[in-house]
Design an enzyme around this catalytic site. Structure first.
Site, mmCIF file in Angstrom:
data_model
loop_
_atom_site.group_PDB
_atom_site.id
_atom_site.type_symbol
_atom_site.label_atom_id
_atom_site.label_comp_id
_atom_site.label_asym_id
_atom_site.label_seq_id
_atom_site.Cartn_x
_atom_site.Cartn_y
_atom_site.Cartn_z
ATOM 1 N N PRO A 39 33.058 -24.116 9.854
ATOM 2 C CA PRO A 39 33.028 -25.492 9.327
ATOM 3 C C PRO A 39 32.078 -25.706 8.154
ATOM 4 O O PRO A 39 31.070 -26.398 8.256
ATOM 5 C CB PRO A 39 32.602 -26.309 10.549
ATOM 6 C CG PRO A 39 31.751 -25.363 11.342
ATOM 7 C CD PRO A 39 32.381 -24.012 11.161
ATOM 8 N N CYS A 40 32.459 -25.173 7.002
ATOM 9 C CA CYS A 40 31.638 -25.357 5.797
ATOM 10 C C CYS A 40 31.623 -26.819 5.366
ATOM 11 O O CYS A 40 30.728 -27.233 4.617
ATOM 12 C CB CYS A 40 32.117 -24.457 4.667
ATOM 13 S SG CYS A 40 33.880 -24.544 4.319
ATOM 14 N N HIS A 41 32.581 -27.622 5.833
ATOM 15 C CA HIS A 41 32.576 -29.043 5.490
ATOM 16 C C HIS A 41 31.418 -29.775 6.168
ATOM 17 O O HIS A 41 31.114 -30.915 5.819
ATOM 18 C CB HIS A 41 33.905 -29.691 5.879
ATOM 19 C CG HIS A 41 34.252 -29.582 7.330
ATOM 20 N ND1 HIS A 41 34.737 -28.421 7.894
ATOM 21 C CD2 HIS A 41 34.177 -30.483 8.349
ATOM 22 C CE1 HIS A 41 34.954 -28.604 9.188
ATOM 23 N NE2 HIS A 41 34.616 -29.848 9.480
#
Length: 299
Positions: free
Chosen positions: A264-266
């Site tokens: 989850p780079c967001h």
């Protein structure tokens, strides 16, 4: 470098449910763009609906169906105050994850993920000897490009309709010597497993394989520790990796994450709560954070 055209089968015509998902995201995307520009004056639902080319009732039902939120609650999820709330105790979120033993295989986050990394030698070959099967699939965030090896999910990218060739070229450039085989039926189950919350089960974890440099893999493994409904800042990731001055390098590694959403780079934000950039578009990052707000029930 291997060149490969996208054939029609890679973009298999979506069924009624899939077409509805794409229409939903297109409306959501328009609404987000409008909200992002006008949120300070708290626009009325009629204005948001007009921007999304739907009626107010349709917009209300759309957000309830898509994220489990009212349009007003979704607008709240896009504010800077909400982003700052996600960052509360950013460093301790990573500390707690480490203390809980989440640094190795097991329940790394809400999707129930286990992971392994290809060796540095395998990465340096540019993917030579690796076969990546891929397919485009409608999802809550537009079209998802799912890429898999026999060892697990290796790539997840996003595109709006008409951008498929660009998304595929982007992903292929990461492993230029790999062999690419279009396989929409073979990647369909993976796409469903990723985006259907009912399939997020601890007894059937999603296997992912991380293909990057040693430093990139360490950053991506750290991202896997961020729970849904929370976020961390780049500097805390750098500190966790014992490289407190490496925030910029961490940001670059986050931007190169090949398995978006699952890794989850967001959920990586600027220290001020600013969303900063996102490789697959800032609107999509906002959509993911808003969608997750609905999953954890902010409103």
């Amino acid at each position: 470098m291997m060149t490969l055209a996208i054939h029609d089968s890679a973009l298999a015509k979506p069924g009624p449910q899939q077409s509805a998902a794409l229409r939903d995201y297109d409306s959501v995307r328009r609404a987000i763009a409008y909200i992002s520009e006008h949120w300070r004056r708290q626009p009325a639902i009629e204005d948001m609906a007009d921007a999304a080319s739907v009626t107010p009732d349709e917009l209300h039902h759309l957000f309830r169906r898509w994220a489990g939120l009212t349009p007003k609650a979704f607008m709240q999820a896009l504010t800077l105050d909400h982003a700052k709330g996600l960052l509360k105790d950013s460093a301790s979120v990573l500390d707690a994850a480490l203390d809980s033993g989440l640094s190795g295989p097991g329940r790394l986050h809400d999707l129930f993920v286990t992971h392994e990394a290809m060796s540095p030698g395998e990465w340096k070959t540019g993917g030579a000897g690796t076969t990546l099967r891929y397919g485009f699939h409608p999802c809550p965030f537009g079209l998802a490009l799912v890429m898999a090896t026999p060892r697990g999910l290796a790539g997840l990218a996003f595109a709006d309709p008409g951008e498929e060739a660009s998304a595929l070229a982007d992903m292929k450039s990461r492993w230029p010597r790999a062999t690419y085989v279009e396989d929409v039926p073979g990647t369909s189950a993976l796409a469903q497993r990723i985006f259907d919350k009912g399939l997020w089960r601890p007894d059937q974890p999603l296997r992912v394989v991380l293909i990057g440099t040693d430093f990139e893999v360490r950053v991506w493994e750290t991202l896997l520790k961020i729970p849904m409904g929370r976020a961390v800042c780049y500097s805390d990731i750098a500190t966790r990796l014992e490289s407190p001055k490496a925030s910029r390098a961490v940001g670059a590694a986050v931007g190169k994450n090949p398995i978006s959403f699952v890794v989850p780079c967001h959920r990586a934000l600027g220290k001020s709560g600013a969303l900063t950039g996102y490789h697959w578009g800032l609107t999509r990052k906002q959509a993911m954070l808003g969608w997750e707000a609905g999953q954890v029930g902010i409103g």
